[in-house]
Write a protein that holds these residues in place. Structure first.
Motif, mmCIF file in Angstrom:
data_model
loop_
_atom_site.group_PDB
_atom_site.id
_atom_site.type_symbol
_atom_site.label_atom_id
_atom_site.label_comp_id
_atom_site.label_asym_id
_atom_site.label_seq_id
_atom_site.Cartn_x
_atom_site.Cartn_y
_atom_site.Cartn_z
ATOM 1 N N MET A 16 8.580 18.067 23.780
ATOM 2 C CA MET A 16 9.428 16.892 23.792
ATOM 3 C C MET A 16 9.285 15.748 22.665
ATOM 4 O O MET A 16 8.374 15.639 22.108
ATOM 5 N N THR A 17 10.391 14.786 22.409
ATOM 6 C CA THR A 17 11.001 14.445 21.086
ATOM 7 C C THR A 17 9.721 13.024 21.773
ATOM 8 O O THR A 17 10.166 12.696 23.499
ATOM 9 N N GLU A 18 9.520 11.731 20.736
ATOM 10 C CA GLU A 18 9.555 10.858 21.233
ATOM 11 C C GLU A 18 10.936 9.592 21.572
ATOM 12 O O GLU A 18 10.251 9.241 22.928
ATOM 13 N N GLU A 19 11.794 10.727 21.114
ATOM 14 C CA GLU A 19 13.374 9.513 21.797
ATOM 15 C C GLU A 19 13.211 10.193 23.204
ATOM 16 O O GLU A 19 13.834 9.292 24.442
ATOM 17 N N GLU A 20 13.463 11.661 23.322
ATOM 18 C CA GLU A 20 12.984 11.895 25.179
ATOM 19 C C GLU A 20 12.276 10.688 25.727
ATOM 20 O O GLU A 20 12.253 10.959 27.062
ATOM 21 N N LEU A 21 10.766 10.872 25.141
ATOM 22 C CA LEU A 21 9.553 9.999 26.277
ATOM 23 C C LEU A 21 10.179 8.619 27.041
ATOM 24 O O LEU A 21 10.102 8.491 27.426
ATOM 25 N N ASN A 22 11.103 8.319 25.814
ATOM 26 C CA ASN A 22 11.850 6.875 25.617
ATOM 27 C C ASN A 22 11.855 6.875 26.988
ATOM 28 O O ASN A 22 12.041 5.051 27.720
ATOM 29 N N LEU A 23 13.503 7.716 27.181
ATOM 30 C CA LEU A 23 14.833 7.940 27.888
ATOM 31 C C LEU A 23 14.093 7.899 28.947
ATOM 32 O O LEU A 23 14.147 7.288 30.338
ATOM 33 N N ALA A 24 12.273 8.783 28.956
ATOM 34 C CA ALA A 24 12.066 8.870 30.486
ATOM 35 C C ALA A 24 11.393 8.326 30.786
ATOM 36 O O ALA A 24 11.772 7.139 32.027
ATOM 37 N N GLU A 25 10.768 6.548 30.017
ATOM 38 C CA GLU A 25 10.085 5.327 29.931
ATOM 39 C C GLU A 25 10.936 4.840 31.019
ATOM 40 O O GLU A 25 10.837 4.055 31.675
ATOM 41 N N ALA A 26 12.496 4.740 30.831
ATOM 42 C CA ALA A 26 13.496 3.859 30.965
ATOM 43 C C ALA A 26 13.715 4.181 32.283
ATOM 44 O O ALA A 26 14.280 3.324 33.179
#
Length: 571
Positions: free
Chosen positions: A175-185
């Motif tokens: 998982m990328t950091e960008e994908e992690l940010n989307l999950a966070e949102a």
């Protein structure tokens, strides 16, 4: 209850100078004189704080409680106590549970209050408020804040348990950091506490199964209008409880605690439930031991299919019938004649409350998992006890012998865990020391250690992990927790060395360090105990007086209660 017998009349019913002072200064808030003439005064103990996001909607919830109190002929007074936000507080919110309980106890006792409504949501706010209220023993009712709506990410449902999965995926590059940010949102879509059966939801189920809430309290989402309805009805009911003289000690009898332990097994509740229920029992004077959790939950299968032990979320539990439907499913195991705060018995409250979705709430004949509850381990590595949640563990690791990979403290773990030269394989047993009540201090939720990166890369998703700390109720894995005595209190876990063989036998309820007694005594004789680094303030008080995990990690001087009588009068 007559006006003469109302506790608050010791303040507001007085003549002369004393009564003048008590009433006059309250009147600066615009309170008419008749409000002081024989009405039950209901304290609303509020853990609202912007630093406790789970409880961020409690100002509004308190207003609903107030409406109910006024409708029933009482007078509501809202007061704040220390709020414990699990997600933000350092070093751990658990360090401050006992402090918050003292705040609650003294705030209730010191003030003109006849009954109390406890507003709690985030993990430690529930046990701390109940502990403090138990020590005073007035009529008391709990209103939980409710779970948040189910999270959404990439077309699927997510909850707090997925945070641990996402973390491992980022470490291995899946998982990328960008994908992690989307999950966070998409994770925290509304007000409320964790959407899974983590510790906050387990605590909400705990107080409902103990009989301290109106039926259905645990599962109503925070964003659902019915949460406010329940709060208003709770405000009405607390006035009736004062009039009836229904106190906490009338509800919290031994059989109520037994019910709660069985319900926690059926829902796959948090291991933190053990440490908090033990502390509550100690305050109200009910004899309860860590062994009771194993014995009482052993025959109860998992009937609620909720993360992290299952697939669904608290919102789904609500739609499927909530905790009353779960309790109805296991009713033959419960003490149905226990009285609850609504004045009815457990049996009355759950009668006819059947599951509305068999995928979420099953029955005893077709449970989601025959194994549930909390396993209490004994052995030379946890003489006073250790706990494991079998419904969240791997079957293949329930009997396992492996070589220890030792981390002396959390900093040591962070330094070593991703070192490619770490001598570890999938059969190793990870051992984390000095994260217990005294050793950290405060017993943080670090027991479900992340696995070494090089093993994650090989596809390994679980290993046996042992610590004297806790783990989040949202966590999972074959994790032995609450090892007692802890390393900082002379426990054998302090003596474990790299390469020692450790045997876990869940069926046999054993956890043993396979080192002979002579060698262990040699190690014990040469072991240097870390000195208490805290010389002032609350941390020193905590380390000096906190009891071990198998006793509930309460302060030794807080067992039992002081009652509601104020011993000195300053006016």
């Amino acid at each position: 209850m007559s006006a003469k017998s109302l506790r608050s009349q010791e303040w507001f019913g007085r003549k002369g100078k004393d009564g003048f002072i008590y009433r006059a200064w309250m009147k600066n808030q615009g309170i008419p004189d008749y409000e002081f003439k024989g009405k039950p005064i209901i304290g609303i103990c509020n853990t609202w704080s912007e630093l406790t996001p789970c409880n961020g909607h409690f100002r509004e919830l308190a207003e609903s409680v107030k409406r109910g109190v006024l409708e029933a002929g009482g007078y509501p007074v809202e007061f704040p106590v220390m709020s414990l936000g699990e997600t933000l507080m350092k070093p751990t919110a658990m360090l401050f549970r006992n402090l918050a309980s003292m705040d609650v106890e003294e705030s209730i006792r010191a003030n003109p209050i006849d009954g109390v409504v406890l507003l709690c949501g985030c993990d430690k706010t529930t046990p701390s408020l109940v502990m403090g209220a138990c020590s005073v023993d007035l009529p008391t009712l709990v209103v939980s804040g409710g779970p948040m709506l189910t999270g959404k990410y990439n077309g699927r449902d997510i909850g707090t348990s997925d945070v641990w999965r996402f973390s491992e995926d980022v470490r291995t590059g899946i998982m990328t950091e960008e994908e992690l940010n989307l999950a966070e949102a998409g994770l925290c879509r509304s007000q409320g506490h964790c959407a899974v059966m983590g510790t906050a939801s387990s605590m909400a189920c705990m107080v409902e199964s103990l009989g301290l809430t109106l039926p259905g309290n645990a599962a109503i989402p925070a964003a659902d209008a019915n949460r406010k309805v329940l709060a208003q009805l709770s405000g009405r009911r607390i006035v009736e409880m004062v009039n009836d003289g229904l106190t906490l000690s009338s509800v919290l009898i031994r059989q109520a605690f037994e019910n709660s332990i069985k319900v926690n097994a059926a829902i796959g509740g948090s291991t933190n439930f053990v440490i908090h229920l033990l502390a509550i029992a100690g305050r109200i004077g009910v004899q309860l031991t860590i062994d009771d959790f194993d014995v009482l939950s052993r025959d109860i299968p998992l009937v609620a299919n909720l993360q992290p032990s299952g697939n669904y979320f608290m919102e789904d539990l609500y739609y499927a019938g909530g905790l009353p439907a779960v309790m109805n499913a296991i009713d033959k195991h419960l003490h149905k004649d226990c009285i609850t705060v609504n004045g009815r018995t457990v049996g009355d409250n759950i009668a006819g409350k059947v599951s509305l979705n068999r995928s979420v709430i099953s029955d005893l004949d077709q449970p989601f998992n025959e194994i549930s509850g909390v396993v209490v381990l004994k052995g030379n590595l946890c003489e006073a006890g250790g706990v494991l949640k079998p419904s969240a563990a791997s079957v293949r690791l329930m009997q396992h012998t492996g070589k220890a990979v030792v981390f002396e403290d959390i900093e040591d773990y962070k330094r070593k865990i991703d070192d490619p030269d770490l001598d570890v394989d999938e059969n190793s047993v990870l051992v984390l020391k000095h994260v217990g009540p005294k050793g950290y201090p405060g017993m943080p939720e670090v027991g479900n250690m992340g696995l070494p990166r090089k093993l994650l890369a090989k596809g390994i998703t679980d290993m046996v992990r042992i610590s004297d700390g806790r783990m989040s109720g949202t966590g999972f894995g074959t994790v032995v927790l609450h090892v007692s005595p802890e390393a900082a209190d002379g426990g054998t876990i302090a003596l474990v060395q790299d390469g020692d063989l450790i045997r876990l036998d869940v069926a046999g309820r054993r956890l043993d360090l396979l080192v002979d007694a002579v060698e262990l005594e040699k190690r014990r004789a040469s072991h240097i105990h870390a000195t208490n680094a805290f010389t002032r303030g609350y941390a020193k008080l905590y380390v000096d007086h906190v009891e071990q995990a198998h006793l509930g990690a309460d302060f030794d001087f807080l067992k039992g209660g002081s009652g509601s009588t104020v011993s000195r009068d300053s006016h």
